[in-house]
Enzyme design. Structure first.
Site, PDB file in Angstrom:
ATOM      1  N   ASP A  51       1.006  -0.846  -0.058  1.00  0.00           N
ATOM      2  CA  ASP A  51      -0.420  -0.074  -0.145  1.00  0.00           C
ATOM      3  C   ASP A  51       0.870   1.791   0.097  1.00  0.00           C
ATOM      4  O   ASP A  51       1.599   1.439   0.976  1.00  0.00           O
ATOM      5  CB  ASP A  51      -0.974   0.597   1.054  1.00  0.00           C
ATOM      6  CG  ASP A  51      -1.647   1.056   1.619  1.00  0.00           C
ATOM      7  OD1 ASP A  51      -2.581   1.680   1.021  1.00  0.00           O
ATOM      8  OD2 ASP A  51      -1.166   2.183   2.363  1.00  0.00           O
ATOM      9  N   TYR A  56       2.263  10.170   0.320  1.00  0.00           N
ATOM     10  CA  TYR A  56       3.329   9.701   0.742  1.00  0.00           C
ATOM     11  C   TYR A  56       5.396   9.787   0.486  1.00  0.00           C
ATOM     12  O   TYR A  56       5.865   9.194  -0.324  1.00  0.00           O
ATOM     13  CB  TYR A  56       3.891   7.668   1.311  1.00  0.00           C
ATOM     14  CG  TYR A  56       2.624   6.919   1.874  1.00  0.00           C
ATOM     15  CD1 TYR A  56       2.335   8.158   2.866  1.00  0.00           C
ATOM     16  CD2 TYR A  56       2.083   6.351   1.328  1.00  0.00           C
ATOM     17  CE1 TYR A  56       0.625   7.960   3.795  1.00  0.00           C
ATOM     18  CE2 TYR A  56       1.081   6.418   2.050  1.00  0.00           C
ATOM     19  CZ  TYR A  56       0.549   6.854   2.886  1.00  0.00           C
ATOM     20  OH  TYR A  56      -0.598   6.089   3.855  1.00  0.00           O
ATOM     21  N   LYS A  82      -4.109   5.823  -2.869  1.00  0.00           N
ATOM     22  CA  LYS A  82      -4.579   6.899  -2.640  1.00  0.00           C
ATOM     23  C   LYS A  82      -5.342   7.949  -3.263  1.00  0.00           C
ATOM     24  O   LYS A  82      -4.241   8.183  -4.730  1.00  0.00           O
ATOM     25  CB  LYS A  82      -4.211   6.808  -1.296  1.00  0.00           C
ATOM     26  CG  LYS A  82      -4.307   5.803  -0.470  1.00  0.00           C
ATOM     27  CD  LYS A  82      -3.906   6.490   0.985  1.00  0.00           C
ATOM     28  CE  LYS A  82      -3.094   5.141   1.774  1.00  0.00           C
ATOM     29  NZ  LYS A  82      -2.093   4.339   1.177  1.00  0.00           N
TER      30      LYS A  82
END
Length: 332
Positions: A51, A56, A82
């Site tokens: 994930d 990030y 995401k």
């Protein structure tokens, strides 16, 4: 490693998964070599669900995941990323501080609309250098990140168009599943009341120490056939370190009440003959609606140590001893 199904889909993920915030430089710099070595340890120990997120490292984590996974057989792993943030290039001195060290030179804008989600997916493909994403999570929508008033706006964007984009991507088989990736329970309940979700990546709200998800969200997920992927099982570290000076809970220094409660939990674990960290890591997997427990680090040794916690026997009967009421009694 054992696998579990995601919601009512045909997608299966490993019971333990690897999260990419740390390899994107969360709180401390992560050199590329360390990131690749850590990902290799994850692969070698059987983790096959990975994930990441554009947030990030402002794209850095996605780039590294893509570089690592590119030569792996595509059907041998599951990948999630995401949506909800779009990035635009800025001069290095204008890169915002969101606790990432040495991120890529971008600033972010929140966008949970139909067009925003579609653009986000396109950008993720480019950063990953891969041609398939299995799961999309709507990232950090809710009061925890945005406050009350902005959450109303973002929630409306999601309801009015964002969910249509996700459903369209799933029905056309671009993705296999979608859900939320959040740190709070209320937004999960709000969305589930209006729309089906395959899964929810929930950080820090279903652990030995924080049972916020237990009362309403777990039964609702069972009813709606929505799987949970649980992150933050150590609640920012305190369930791994114990109540030591400087221990953190929920991203902040732990209060005395939290230190005392974790101290009582350590006594329970000591009496049972196992480390508290082992109970914390294994706890969510005893709930059938949980599909996977997420672990993330930028250090190969730390990842190997965390995975070894799965091999330490913690009898099923032990987990009842960590019921909050029981722990409070032990404090007394």
């Amino acid at each position: 490693m054992k696998k579990r199904c995601v919601g009512s889909t045909a997608l299966e993920i490993t019971e333990v998964s690897f999260g990419g915030a740390a390899v994107g430089g969360l709180y401390r710099a992560c050199p590329r070599e360390a990131a690749m070595q850590t990902l290799q340890v994850a692969w070698d120990t059987g983790l096959r669900y990975f994930d990441t997120a554009p947030f990030y490292g402002f794209g850095l984590s996605e780039r590294r995941f893509g570089d690592f996974l590119r030569d792996k057989p595509r059907d041998s792993y599951v990948l999630s990323t995401k949506v909800g943030r779009l990035f635009r290039p800025v001069p290095e001195d204008q890169v915002p501080d969101h606790s990432y060290v040495d991120p890529l030179p971008f600033a972010l804008d929140y966008d949970y609309s139909y067009d925003g989600i579609m653009r986000s997916v396109e950008f993720s493909y480019a950063r990953l250098g891969l041609n398939r994403i299995d799961i999309l999570f709507v990232h950090d929508i809710g009061v925890y990140t945005h406050g009350v008033e902005k959450t109303k706006l973002h929630f409306r964007q999601l309801m009015d168009g964002g969910l249509k984009a996700l459903e369209q991507l799933k029905s056309s088989k671009v993705i296999s599943a979608y859900g939320l990736g959040v740190n709070e329970v209320q937004i999960c309940l709000d969305v589930l009341r209006q729309a089906p979700l395959d899964c929810i990546l929930l950080a820090s709200r279903y652990s030995l120490l924080d049972r916020t998800a237990e009362a309403e969200l777990l039964p609702f997920c069972r009813q709606r056939q929505t799987s949970l992927i649980i992150g933050g099982v150590f609640n920012s570290g305190i369930l791994a370190t114990g109540p030591v000076p400087g221990a953190h809970f929920d991203y902040l220094p732990a209060t005395q009440n939290i230190l005392d409660r974790v101290g009582a939990m350590e006594k329970i674990a000591a009496e049972g003959g196992y480390p508290l960290a082992a109970a914390a890591f294994q706890f969510p997997l005893h709930e059938p609606v949980v599909a996977s427990v997420l672990t993330g680090t930028a250090k190969p040794a730390n990842l190997a140590r965390n995975l070894q916690l799965l091999d330490i026997p913690v009898p099923e009967t032990e987990f009842a001893k960590y019921d909050p009421y029981t722990v409070v009694q032990k404090l007394g």
